[in-house]
Enzyme design. Structure first.
Site, PDB file in Angstrom:
ATOM      1  N   LYS A   1       7.133  -6.330  -1.961  1.00  0.00           N
ATOM      2  CA  LYS A   1       8.047  -5.432  -1.250  1.00  0.00           C
ATOM      3  C   LYS A   1       7.313  -4.203  -0.714  1.00  0.00           C
ATOM      4  CE  LYS A   1      10.900  -3.475  -3.807  1.00  0.00           C
ATOM      5  NZ  LYS A   1      11.824  -3.447  -4.933  1.00  0.00           N
TER       6      LYS A   1
ATOM      7  N   THR B   1       4.083  -3.875  -0.341  1.00  0.00           N
ATOM      8  CA  THR B   1       3.087  -4.352   0.620  1.00  0.00           C
ATOM      9  C   THR B   1       3.731  -4.551   1.997  1.00  0.00           C
ATOM     10  OG1 THR B   1       1.902  -5.439  -1.180  1.00  0.00           O
ATOM     11  CG2 THR B   1       1.420  -6.205   1.050  1.00  0.00           C
TER      12      THR B   1
ATOM     13  N   ARG C   1       7.832   5.392  -3.262  1.00  0.00           N
ATOM     14  CA  ARG C   1       7.893   6.179  -4.492  1.00  0.00           C
ATOM     15  C   ARG C   1       6.506   6.486  -5.042  1.00  0.00           C
ATOM     16  NH1 ARG C   1      11.257   1.837  -7.391  1.00  0.00           N
ATOM     17  NH2 ARG C   1      10.306   0.697  -5.676  1.00  0.00           N
TER      18      ARG C   1
ATOM     19  N   LYS D   1      -2.747  -3.105 -16.337  1.00  0.00           N
ATOM     20  CA  LYS D   1      -3.441  -2.708 -15.112  1.00  0.00           C
ATOM     21  C   LYS D   1      -2.418  -2.351 -14.053  1.00  0.00           C
ATOM     22  CE  LYS D   1      -8.045  -4.659 -15.064  1.00  0.00           C
ATOM     23  NZ  LYS D   1      -9.083  -5.155 -14.170  1.00  0.00           N
TER      24      LYS D   1
ATOM     25  N   ALA E   1      14.714   2.546 -11.700  1.00  0.00           N
ATOM     26  CA  ALA E   1      15.642   1.774 -10.875  1.00  0.00           C
ATOM     27  C   ALA E   1      16.785   1.184 -11.696  1.00  0.00           C
ATOM     28  CB  ALA E   1      14.889   0.669 -10.149  1.00  0.00           C
TER      29      ALA E   1
ATOM     30  N   PHE F   1      13.410  -2.784  -7.449  1.00  0.00           N
ATOM     31  CA  PHE F   1      13.909  -4.101  -7.862  1.00  0.00           C
ATOM     32  C   PHE F   1      14.393  -4.930  -6.665  1.00  0.00           C
ATOM     33  CE2 PHE F   1      15.085  -2.114 -12.238  1.00  0.00           C
ATOM     34  CZ  PHE F   1      13.788  -2.224 -12.656  1.00  0.00           C
TER      35      PHE F   1
ATOM     36  N   PHE G   1       1.624 -16.334   1.574  1.00  0.00           N
ATOM     37  CA  PHE G   1       0.644 -16.516   0.512  1.00  0.00           C
ATOM     38  C   PHE G   1      -0.217 -17.714   0.887  1.00  0.00           C
ATOM     39  CE2 PHE G   1      -0.982 -17.455  -3.742  1.00  0.00           C
ATOM     40  CZ  PHE G   1      -1.230 -16.192  -4.210  1.00  0.00           C
TER      41      PHE G   1
ATOM     42  N   TRP H   1      -0.750  -8.927   4.401  1.00  0.00           N
ATOM     43  CA  TRP H   1      -1.616  -8.831   3.228  1.00  0.00           C
ATOM     44  C   TRP H   1      -3.041  -9.210   3.614  1.00  0.00           C
ATOM     45  CZ3 TRP H   1      -4.702 -12.094   0.297  1.00  0.00           C
ATOM     46  CH2 TRP H   1      -5.098 -11.597  -0.961  1.00  0.00           C
TER      47      TRP H   1
END
Lengths: 558, 558
Positions: free
Chosen positions: A73, A75, A96, A107, A275, A303, A383, A411
């Site tokens: 989201k 990205t 945010r 990580k 959220a 979310f 992807f 991406w």
């Protein structure tokens, strides 16, 4: 050669001085409060000076229910901002801020990914411009003033058992969830049960993100309920005269932060409320300022759309007088297959049938968003394992639901991979097709508001609640809080309250276990399940491998 | 017309952009990391690049024992810096950062006073550049990692009763002094007695102020003792693999902050360790950097010379390889009369006899400082009620002790009022008269070090300590910590451990109640009396009157 990692891509970015980014939005260097050479706050004076300008278009990026597969989201938010800039639009994004503490557990914490990221990544995942530290200080000052008031004689007659104001720390520290304070004798006060939440769970965070001015901020801080008396009447932060000092602690934090994407698109990164127990959007000041400075403002909500977009619409937009001109619903082939019941390890294999099953989740979100009167477009975040047949299946399904689905390769390719979506979104936003309306009116009773969300967004069959919960809602209505919107706290993984129930379940029961009043933020929280407000560290925290390398660069944070 | 208040004077200051202040020291804009337009950190790269340069002169400003009358040590430090600049010298000052929390208890926290102040005053008393927040985060990350380690099986075999690492918060909050953590059941860990100190009391603060590089910082953080096993062997921060992540959290904080005086003299404001359980000086990185950039660096140490200067010499200078070229001992007519037994309300009336009695305190400090081999000059910080006879009495007394006393009017006049002192100090510092030597050698046993300070600086007759204390010192010596200096924690109001004993008492007993090892900072703390490491708020905290006024300015903070 291995593909570059996010951090390698981020470090290779050609960042511009923040003054050049500001200049793209017409902000002079004197109105940027720099934090280093690549971060700045926009001065309150400048913000005040642009209030008379018309607003740009507001574009919300939201997503299907999150899955372990990842949807992208943020990205897509970043990529769409870059894409709009690429097709010649004056665009900005609003996202945010990251919470510091959790980065030392798992990580972290990148802002976007691949070739669609916001930089400087390290700073944004560490102290950034200090906003969250300011919130921690303001929150804990109030806590100290409450106990101090009781210590010196308790003139306000606070029932110490009914102090509802906990403390906060921006750290994953389970040992602080439940504590007893003021031990050690007379000089340390009256022992009390207490506890800490993580800073992003603070009502002060929600307030910072909803406040429209310093004056509004101070008023809201004063309105916060910190405790009750024996007769159950509330004690407010203003009764303790804490709101003025808290405002002073937050005066810089209220100014939005400006940074940039890898492609030098202006990015406002400001605020980060939970959220679940809060509304999960970046700050109103950032969004409204961006709308005065850019023709297209791309923002996101926490979310999936059932929680994030719903709250964006019913809380943030309602409160701030905003109306989205278009909504982008992010989905991935993998996440839809996960919604179709495929386990994570098998998501790489083509499976059009499972994908079609999972598309029910997408369809539900499309219909829900349309119910707000806003035009919707689906972004299929590409992807490498996606097949053409799978992408085509999403296109066909979305078309059936009256929404166009557009494949995006931001991406891998940055803005070059998202031009189609950018053009479509700009057209939609410019079309005047949006006729935004919140889901329920202010005057609807609180429990009916909960039912409305549960039935119309979650497609639940029933909402249950104890008498105590219903009585509490009635009491708040009697006290004048009935006009507030409700903030739903439930699992983000399902339309239902069962995280394992994927797809588009219907007819389920939504149990409201507890309600809380955030009187300063201005919403009633309806808690439907276990909500964790202070995380713990895992067995091997990422902190163990975070360090500076010989070149002075941070390792292990990403 | 009423005289201007400190804050009115500060707000009327003609601040220069911080880049111009940097330029005066030869720091290019690219090597200043700006925080707003009037604050910056000096980049580590630049600091590394100037290491080969010769050092300027180092001037320490210290004072007689503090009294309620006020001495004006920081005011004199600032004024002297401005005075040196006025007589054509390339000067800089180095002072400590203010702690945020206490400003919400009592009215804070100015940096200097009158026409000798450092600006921007509001920022310096609020979040400034976030250094203390970074220390809080690093400290509490380690605390979370300790409890997390125990939670997940305690492979290091920590004795949970012997965890010595508390948590910190930059807030006056007595309720947090003694707490029980990890209540609430299995998921929250093992209940434990714990507590919070104020951030400035953190060993991380002391380490930040003594570290000479990021590598040294990381090593020292790893060396900190956080707990003991049942067999009393220590558990270090490095055993928890916390030091790398803590260094990452502190990497920006280690860079010194540059601001300016009212007269635009460069001022490094960096670090602020407690002056009792720690050494009470600004950071080594700030001082050593300033010495590479300015010909004269004026700095100060906490409390009076018996505590502050002693630790400056024996801890900071010894550790950092520094040697002061001259020492300025600040006194006021009022404070010396207070030392002569006059109550506060009568200090405005001339009383040469009481003043002469009180001068014993001054004389003791002069002799003590000379014992370090450094030339001493007395600065008489002028107050409006001082009479010529009183000032003359101080001059005569100091001359008898082999020190010149010079009247300074910097509070009222800025640098124009302190030219005489500036000339004398420059001459002294240039004279080569300093033959600095610490009071005791590294190899002296720990208890002897305590005795040496007590006898030679405090003029005590005896040092007492329980067997447990002596055994602990012996154990640390056996573990290889015998070479460390000692850090005395006692009342700042007297040479003795009785705060009411003014003047120059002799032959008193110094009881060492407790010893603590700060293995990362590199000193052994000898506690001689009650030391408060978490303050409380007063009945009416200043927070109640702190607010933003209609013009957006902070009211009530000063």
């Amino acid at each position: 050669m291995a593909p570059k990692t996010d951090i390698e891509i981020a470090r290779a970015a050609r960042k511009l001085p923040i003054q050049e980014i500001g200049a793209r939005l017409g902000i002079g260097a004197e109105d940027l409060v720099p934090y280093g050479h690549d971060k700045a706050k926009v001065s309150q004076r400048f913000i005040d000076s642009v209030q008379g300008r018309p607003n740009g278009r507001l574009i919300l990026v939201t997503a299907i229910n999150p899955t372990p597969a990842g949807e992208g989201k943020t990205t897509t938010t970043v990529g769409l901002g870059d894409g709009l800039a690429r097709i010649g639009k004056n665009a900005a994004i609003c996202i945010r801020e990251a919470s510091l503490g959790p980065n030392f557990g798992m990580k972290g914490g990148a802002a976007g990914g691949g070739h669609a990221q916001v930089v400087p990544m390290e700073d944004m995942n560490l102290h950034f411009t200090g906003d969250f530290h300011a919130i921690t200080s303001a929150h804990n000052l109030l806590a100290a003033m409450i106990d101090n008031h009781i210590y010196w004689g308790n003139a306000l007659d606070i029932d110490q058992r009914r102090v509802v104001w906990r403390r906060v720390m921006d750290m994953n520290d389970r040992a602080l969830r439940d504590v007893v304070t003021s031990l050690g004798g007379v000089a340390n006060g009256f022992p009390a049960q207490a506890g800490f939440d993580i800073t992003v769970a603070s009502e002060v965070m929600a307030i910072l993100c909803l406040a429209t001015s310093l004056t509004d901020l101070e008023r809201r801080l004063g309105d916060m309920i910190v405790a009750y008396r024996r007769d159950r009447t509330p004690v407010y932060a203003r009764d303790l005269k804490a709101h003025g000092a808290m405002t002073v602690l937050l005066k810089d934090a209220l100014q939005p932060n400006l940074v940039q994407t890898l492609e030098n698109t202006p990015a406002f990164v400001h605020g980060g409320p939970f959220a679940n127990i809060a509304h999960g959007c970046n700050s109103v000041t950032a969004t409204t300022t961006a709308l005065k400075l850019a023709d297209y403002v791309v923002t996101e909500a926490g979310f999936g759309a059932d929680l994030g977009a719903e709250k964006f619409m019913n809380i943030k937009c309602r409160k701030a007088g905003l109306a989205p001109d278009a909504v982008v619903l992010v989905a991935t082939v993998r996440a839809l297959k996960a919604n179709g019941g495929i386990p994570k390890e098998d998501l790489g294999a083509e499976n059009v049938e499972a994908l079609r099953t999972g598309c029910a989740n997408l369809g539900r979100h499309i219909a829900n968003l349309k119910a707000f009167g806003v035009p919707v477009v689906v972004a299929v975040n590409h992807f490498v394992t996606d097949t053409e047949a799978e992408v085509e299946a999403i296109r066909a399904y979305a078309a059936d639901q009256g929404a166009e689905a557009i494949l995006c390769r931001h991406w891998a390719q940055g803005s070059a991979g998202i031009e189609d979506l950018a053009r479509r979104v700009a057209d939609l936003a410019d079309s005047g097709a949006s006729a935004f309306t919140p889901l329920y009116p202010d005057e609807m009773p609180l429990f009916e508001k909960i039912e409305t969300i549960a039935r119309r967004i979650y497609h639940a069959g029933e909402v249950t609640a104890d008498k105590a919960v219903r009585d509490q809602l009635a009491a708040w209505e009697a006290q004048g809080y009935g006009h507030l919107p409700v903030c739903m706290a439930k699992t983000q993984y399902s339309f239902s309250t069962d995280p394992a129930l994927r797809g588009a379940p219907s007819g389920h029961v939504v149990p409201v276990r507890e309600v809380r009043l955030s009187a300063g933020a201005g919403f009633v929280v309806a808690i439907c399940g276990q909500i964790m407000t202070m995380p713990g560290l895992p067995r091997v925290p990422s902190a163990e491998s975070i360090r500076l390398n010989a070149a002075g660069l941070v390792e292990g944070l990403f």
